[in-house]
Design an enzyme around this catalytic site. Structure first.
Site, PDB file in Angstrom:
ATOM      1  N   ALA A   9      43.914  42.541  40.267  1.00 46.91           N
ATOM      2  CA  ALA A   9      43.420  42.390  38.895  1.00 46.91           C
ATOM      3  C   ALA A   9      44.558  42.120  37.924  1.00 46.91           C
ATOM      4  O   ALA A   9      44.538  42.562  36.785  1.00 46.91           O
ATOM      5  CB  ALA A   9      42.672  43.659  38.483  1.00 46.91           C
ATOM      6  N   ALA A  10      45.564  41.381  38.392  1.00 44.05           N
ATOM      7  CA  ALA A  10      46.734  41.162  37.536  1.00 44.05           C
ATOM      8  C   ALA A  10      46.596  39.919  36.669  1.00 44.05           C
ATOM      9  O   ALA A  10      47.299  39.765  35.683  1.00 44.05           O
ATOM     10  CB  ALA A  10      47.994  41.056  38.393  1.00 44.05           C
ATOM     11  N   ARG A  15      40.573  31.400  31.449  1.00 48.50           N
ATOM     12  CA  ARG A  15      39.347  30.691  31.053  1.00 48.50           C
ATOM     13  C   ARG A  15      38.328  31.571  30.334  1.00 48.50           C
ATOM     14  O   ARG A  15      37.360  31.076  29.770  1.00 48.50           O
ATOM     15  CB  ARG A  15      38.710  30.042  32.295  1.00 48.50           C
ATOM     16  CG  ARG A  15      39.401  28.743  32.688  1.00 48.50           C
ATOM     17  CD  ARG A  15      38.840  28.187  33.977  1.00 48.50           C
ATOM     18  NE  ARG A  15      39.316  28.933  35.139  1.00 48.50           N
ATOM     19  CZ  ARG A  15      38.779  28.835  36.348  1.00 48.50           C
ATOM     20  NH1 ARG A  15      37.727  28.070  36.558  1.00 48.50           N
ATOM     21  NH2 ARG A  15      39.275  29.532  37.358  1.00 48.50           N
ATOM     22  N   LYS A 348      19.514  61.879  11.214  1.00 51.97           N
ATOM     23  CA  LYS A 348      20.929  61.961  11.585  1.00 51.97           C
ATOM     24  C   LYS A 348      21.297  63.426  11.650  1.00 51.97           C
ATOM     25  O   LYS A 348      21.018  64.162  10.706  1.00 51.97           O
ATOM     26  CB  LYS A 348      21.788  61.257  10.540  1.00 51.97           C
ATOM     27  CG  LYS A 348      23.247  61.148  10.953  1.00 51.97           C
ATOM     28  CD  LYS A 348      24.223  61.344   9.786  1.00 51.97           C
ATOM     29  CE  LYS A 348      24.318  62.798   9.381  1.00 51.97           C
ATOM     30  NZ  LYS A 348      25.330  63.056   8.348  1.00 51.97           N
TER      31      LYS A 348
HETATM   32  C1  UD1 Z   1      41.739  32.768  45.769  1.00 50.29           C
HETATM   33  C2  UD1 Z   1      41.979  32.473  47.242  1.00 50.29           C
HETATM   34  C3  UD1 Z   1      40.976  31.425  47.716  1.00 50.29           C
HETATM   35  C4  UD1 Z   1      39.583  31.912  47.453  1.00 50.29           C
HETATM   36  C5  UD1 Z   1      39.388  32.281  45.989  1.00 50.29           C
HETATM   37  C6  UD1 Z   1      38.066  32.959  45.806  1.00 50.29           C
HETATM   38  C7  UD1 Z   1      44.372  32.780  47.612  1.00 50.29           C
HETATM   39  C8  UD1 Z   1      45.680  32.103  47.783  1.00 50.29           C
HETATM   40  N1  UD1 Z   1      43.316  31.999  47.423  1.00 50.29           N
HETATM   41  O1  UD1 Z   1      42.045  31.584  45.063  1.00 50.29           O
HETATM   42  O2  UD1 Z   1      41.171  31.171  49.096  1.00 50.29           O
HETATM   43  O3  UD1 Z   1      38.647  30.929  47.830  1.00 50.29           O
HETATM   44  O4  UD1 Z   1      40.390  33.194  45.561  1.00 50.29           O
HETATM   45  O5  UD1 Z   1      37.799  33.140  44.444  1.00 50.29           O
HETATM   46  O6  UD1 Z   1      44.289  33.989  47.666  1.00 50.29           O
HETATM   47  N2  UD1 Z   1      45.856  37.740  41.338  1.00 50.29           N
HETATM   48  C9  UD1 Z   1      46.843  38.672  41.123  1.00 50.29           C
HETATM   49  N3  UD1 Z   1      48.137  38.284  41.147  1.00 50.29           N
HETATM   50  C10 UD1 Z   1      48.516  37.010  41.409  1.00 50.29           C
HETATM   51  C11 UD1 Z   1      47.501  36.050  41.631  1.00 50.29           C
HETATM   52  C12 UD1 Z   1      46.184  36.437  41.596  1.00 50.29           C
HETATM   53  O7  UD1 Z   1      46.538  39.846  40.885  1.00 50.29           O
HETATM   54  O8  UD1 Z   1      49.711  36.755  41.407  1.00 50.29           O
HETATM   55  C13 UD1 Z   1      44.443  38.164  41.299  1.00 50.29           C
HETATM   56  C14 UD1 Z   1      43.676  37.513  40.182  1.00 50.29           C
HETATM   57  O9  UD1 Z   1      43.700  38.312  39.001  1.00 50.29           O
HETATM   58  C15 UD1 Z   1      42.273  37.452  40.779  1.00 50.29           C
HETATM   59  C16 UD1 Z   1      42.520  37.285  42.259  1.00 50.29           C
HETATM   60  O10 UD1 Z   1      43.825  37.740  42.494  1.00 50.29           O
HETATM   61  O11 UD1 Z   1      41.541  38.648  40.577  1.00 50.29           O
HETATM   62  C17 UD1 Z   1      42.350  35.851  42.747  1.00 50.29           C
HETATM   63  O12 UD1 Z   1      43.289  35.030  42.083  1.00 50.29           O
HETATM   64  P1  UD1 Z   1      42.956  33.534  41.664  1.00 50.29           P
HETATM   65  O13 UD1 Z   1      44.109  32.980  40.973  1.00 50.29           O
HETATM   66  O14 UD1 Z   1      41.635  33.487  40.984  1.00 50.29           O
HETATM   67  O15 UD1 Z   1      42.858  32.863  43.100  1.00 50.29           O
HETATM   68  P2  UD1 Z   1      42.195  31.485  43.444  1.00 50.29           P
HETATM   69  O16 UD1 Z   1      43.139  30.409  43.182  1.00 50.29           O
HETATM   70  O17 UD1 Z   1      40.851  31.424  42.854  1.00 50.29           O
END
Ligand code: UD1
Ligand code: CA
Length: 465
Positions: A9-10, A15, A348
């Site tokens: 959740a980082a 968007r 109230k």
């Molecule tokens: C990721 C998956 C992808 C999958 C998709 C599903 C990877 C490389 N890819 O892609 O295969 O289909 O989710 O939605 O894992 N986050 C961190 N730190 C980071 C990066 C991300 O905490 O450095 C957290 C984000 O807050 C989020 C989650 O990880 O909750 C997913 O990150 P996001 O960037 O949305 O990954 P996708 O590119 O969508």
């Protein structure tokens, strides 16, 4: 065997275009991150680590409040990818197995997560994951298979044309053996389009070793929230799910009612169209919430009837009481059993004891209204002198005539009678009659003369000049 859930959740959730972190946005009254944690615990996680980054103080403070010790925090200073995020959590993991979940998928079903956990334990593979099939796989990681087995995941931006045609995707729900995961994470390399450490690359490593177990889930339960349109879509599904849950428990819920996650509803309650139940609201057995009632942190006892468009906050309503239509119960209102509060009555910090009534057009603030007392239409508790609030006490069985003002602090004794239109400024002893208004004078035969005079005046005024 022990299991720790790691929730990623980082990310900021760009968007969402929001000043608060994405995972704190509520779905049906509960922040997204709470949904996924509740699901992890329901599926057998013993504890959890949430990886925070953007807005970390707000997320950490919320989690401490909501989950206490059971949820720990790991900070990811820079977002270098999902693999890096999990690596940040690993120092605080001691369990034998790890669930890895994304904080923005609130619809994940506990039974599916449990299935993946069991599958990994039974097959003794280093990793197991959920997959799903979607109409439009754009943007997702694609599942690569050889001879039916999962051999890797390729991210959309790194995928070939042929791989992009694959409609089986990675929703981001994994269970791993802790020892394997530690080793695999240390071997990750940022050799991809984004230059990040991809968690998905550990799947290929597991496949090269003892293999990956997988289970298919319904894509509708794996929708990720990236923008507010998806938030709305996920929330509609969640409200439907909550309502269906209560329907199975014997509650009648019409279409268009919204019941938040923490609300409790008793059997045979009836909840009509447009009702919104928020916070820690509790509805007793057989209670009726008619069209358009909005309740926030309200306890409604058995068989109480809240008529249409009652709005109530942080209050209680007793058994068999009746409230509304169009009543407003502000915080700390306590409507006793069998009491009645009618239309355009605002309360109230006021308690109505058993069977007390205030049926029309009144303001009852900072008051105590005794058993079976009757408060007439248009009564005002003058509780505020511009500086302080004062208390109005009406003892059991007293009768307050319509259009009276009770200037607090004031006490109306048991069984006393306040005549209509009285401004009460002195305490009224029990069983006394209080009356304070000018006497009426009837001038016999005067009405026709008065009317003739008024008509003549009007005609004179209407004469052209
Ligand atoms: C990721 C998956 C992808 C999958 C998709 C599903 C990877 C490389 N890819 O892609 O295969 O289909 O989710 O939605 O894992 N986050 C961190 N730190 C980071 C990066 C991300 O905490 O450095 C957290 C984000 O807050 C989020 C989650 O990880 O909750 C997913 O990150 P996001 O960037 O949305 O990954 P996708 O590119 O969508
Ligand atoms: Ca995503």
């Amino acid at each position: 065997m022990t299991t720790t859930a790691i929730v990623l959740a980082a990310g900021q959730g760009t968007r969402m275009k929001s000043s608060s972190p994405k995972v704190l946005h509520a779905v049906a009254g509960r922040p997204m991150v709470d949904w996924i944690l509740h699901t992890a615990f329901a599926a057998g996680a013993d504890d959890a680590v949430v990886v925070v980054g953007y807005g970390r103080d707000a997320v950490a403070a919320h989690l401490r409040d909501a989950f206490g010790d059971r949820v720990r925090i790991a900070v990811q200073e820079e977002q270098n990818g999902t693999g890096h995020a999990v690596a940040c959590a690993m120092p605080s993991v001691e369990a034998d197995a790890v669930m890895i979940l994304y904080g923005d998928t609130p619809l994940l079903v506990a039974a599916d997560l449990e299935r993946v956990t069991q599958l990994r334990a039974e097959t003794k593979r280093p990793m197991a994951l959920l997959t799903c099939r979607v109409q439009d796989p754009t943007g997702y990681g694609r599942i690569l298979r050889r001879d039916g087995s999962v051999v890797g995941i390729v991210e959309h931006r790194d995928a070939s044309e042929a791989q992009r045609a694959i409609d089986e995707i990675n929703p981001g729900v994994y269970v791993a053996d802790t020892a394997f995961l530690r080793r695999a994470l240390s071997e990750l390399r940022p050799d991809n389009d984004q230059g990040e450490l991809y968690l998905t690359d550990v799947i290929a490593m597991a496949a090269e070793g003892d293999g990956v177990a997988d289970a298919l889930a319904d894509a509708a339960t794996l929708v990720g929230v990236n923008d507010r349109a998806q938030l709305a879509e996920v929330e509609a599904t969640m409200y439907q799910r909550i309502a269906d849950g209560w329907r199975r428990e014997g509650v009648t819920i019409r279409q268009g009612a919204r019941i938040e996650a923490e609300v409790q509803v008793g059997r045979d309650a009836r909840i009509e169209h447009g009702v919104v139940l928020r916070g820690k609201t509790q509805i007793g057995e057989g209670a009726v919430l008619d069209v358009g009632c909005v309740l926030d942190d309200v306890e409604v006892a058995a068989r109480a009837y809240l008529k249409p468009y009652t709005v109530a906050t942080a209050s209680t309503v007793g058994e068999d009481a009746q409230v509304g239509p169009f009543s407003h119960l502000r915080p700390d209102s306590h409507i006793g059993p069998e009491a009645h509060v009618g239309n355009f009555v605002e309360t109230k910090k006021t308690r109505l004891h058993r069977g007390a009534k205030a049926n029309h057009l009144a303001y009852l603030g900072d008051g105590e209204i005794g058993e079976a007392a009757n408060v007439g239409a248009g009564t005002i508790f003058c509780n505020y002198d511009g500086f302080s609030k004062h208390k109005t006490t009406i003892e059991a069985g007293a009768f307050i005539g319509s259009d009276s003002q009770l200037v607090a602090p004031i006490t109306i004794g048991a069984g006393a009678y306040v005549a209509t239109g009285t401004t009460v400024t002195q305490d009224v002893p029990a069983d006394a009659l209080a009356i304070a208004r000018t006497r009426q004078d009837n001038k016999l035969g005067y009405a026709p003369r008065l009317k003739a005079r008024l008509l003549a005046a009007k005609k004179a005024a209407d004469q052209p000049k």
